[in-house]
Design a protein around this motif. Structure first.
Motif, PDB file in Angstrom:
ATOM      1  N   ALA A   3       0.826  -1.208   0.000  1.00 44.30           N
ATOM      2  CA  ALA A   3       0.000   0.000   0.000  1.00 44.30           C
ATOM      3  C   ALA A   3       0.863   1.262   0.000  1.00 44.30           C
ATOM      4  N   ARG A   4       2.012   1.184   0.639  1.00 41.86           N
ATOM      5  CA  ARG A   4       2.910   2.345   0.744  1.00 41.86           C
ATOM      6  C   ARG A   4       3.832   2.494  -0.462  1.00 41.86           C
ATOM      7  N   ALA A   5       3.857   1.523  -1.356  1.00 38.97           N
ATOM      8  CA  ALA A   5       4.853   1.492  -2.434  1.00 38.97           C
ATOM      9  C   ALA A   5       4.836   2.731  -3.322  1.00 38.97           C
ATOM     10  N   ASP A  14      -4.302   5.027  -0.561  1.00 36.27           N
ATOM     11  CA  ASP A  14      -5.600   5.535  -1.015  1.00 36.27           C
ATOM     12  C   ASP A  14      -6.740   4.916  -0.210  1.00 36.27           C
ATOM     13  N   ALA A  15      -7.964   5.351  -0.475  1.00 32.97           N
ATOM     14  CA  ALA A  15      -9.128   4.916   0.294  1.00 32.97           C
ATOM     15  C   ALA A  15      -9.351   3.408   0.183  1.00 32.97           C
ATOM     16  N   LEU A  43      -6.830  -2.641   4.471  1.00 34.25           N
ATOM     17  CA  LEU A  43      -5.994  -2.748   5.669  1.00 34.25           C
ATOM     18  C   LEU A  43      -6.845  -2.746   6.936  1.00 34.25           C
ATOM     19  N   THR A  44      -7.819  -1.852   6.996  1.00 35.21           N
ATOM     20  CA  THR A  44      -8.683  -1.765   8.174  1.00 35.21           C
ATOM     21  C   THR A  44      -9.416  -3.078   8.396  1.00 35.21           C
ATOM     22  N   ARG A  45      -9.926  -3.669   7.331  1.00 32.50           N
ATOM     23  CA  ARG A  45     -10.644  -4.943   7.432  1.00 32.50           C
ATOM     24  C   ARG A  45      -9.722  -6.037   7.972  1.00 32.50           C
ATOM     25  N   VAL A  70      -2.973  -7.825  -4.514  1.00 37.24           N
ATOM     26  CA  VAL A  70      -4.306  -7.328  -4.174  1.00 37.24           C
ATOM     27  C   VAL A  70      -4.245  -5.846  -3.824  1.00 37.24           C
ATOM     28  N   MET A  71      -3.201  -5.439  -3.153  1.00 35.48           N
ATOM     29  CA  MET A  71      -3.114  -4.071  -2.638  1.00 35.48           C
ATOM     30  C   MET A  71      -2.738  -3.031  -3.690  1.00 35.48           C
ATOM     31  N   VAL A  72      -2.053  -3.420  -4.729  1.00 35.57           N
ATOM     32  CA  VAL A  72      -1.513  -2.410  -5.652  1.00 35.57           C
ATOM     33  C   VAL A  72      -2.406  -2.194  -6.864  1.00 35.57           C
TER      34      VAL A  72
END
Length: 158
Positions: free
Chosen positions: A57-59, A64-65, A71-73, A120-122
């Motif tokens: 996510a930080r890459a 983003d939302a 991440l929250t889930r 999944v994250m990118v």
């Protein structure tokens, strides 16, 4: 990320079938999927998966939302307490290090799961995130064909 172990295993089997790869370790040497682990092993792998998600996510330099929601889930599923929140904050502040993340993978299955959740994250269209995936695949010593199959598992319609 329910089912991440199953998707990673399926991708590996598809890769094996398609490439007729020779000299691959037997299934027992591949490691267990996340959903088959118990106790401390499951907790450790869960934290590795969460760390991979945070790094991916930080890459591109921001979260983003959509990334924040994923991440929250995952954090809520882990039953976040003060100790976990402190660990998470450390992960947000730590430098991106594909080699350190890859070193935590204790089996080929763990490596596949780490890569899969990163995919999944990118946003594959983002060059910085694509570079992260390439760097991570290399650090995890994933064959290019296997990395592509893992990406296909994420992108394939369900």
């Amino acid at each position: 990320m329910a089912g991440v172990g199953v998707l990673a295993w399926k991708a590996y089997q598809n890769y094996q079938t398609g490439s007729q790869a020779q000299g691959q370790p037997a299934a027992a040497q591949q490691g267990q999927p996340l959903d088959q682990l118990q106790g401390a092993d499951q907790e450790r792998r869960g934290l590795e998966i969460l760390q991979a998600m945070i790094m991916a996510a930080r890459a591109d330099g921001h979260i983003d939302a959509n990334e924040r929601a994923l991440l929250t889930r995952e954090i809520e599923q882990l039953g976040a307490d003060d100790e976990l929140h402190a660990w998470i904050q450390t992960q947000f502040d730590a430098p991106l290090d594909a080699s350190a993340l890859a070193a935590m993978a204790d089996s080929p299955q763990a490596a596949r799961e780490i890569y899969l959740v990163s995919v999944v994250m990118v946003d594959e269209q983002n060059p910085m995130e694509r570079a992260w995936l390439d760097q991570l695949a290399s650090a995890l010593t994933l064959d290019a064909g296997l990395a592509a199959e893992l990406e296909q598992q994420v992108l394939a319609p369900r």
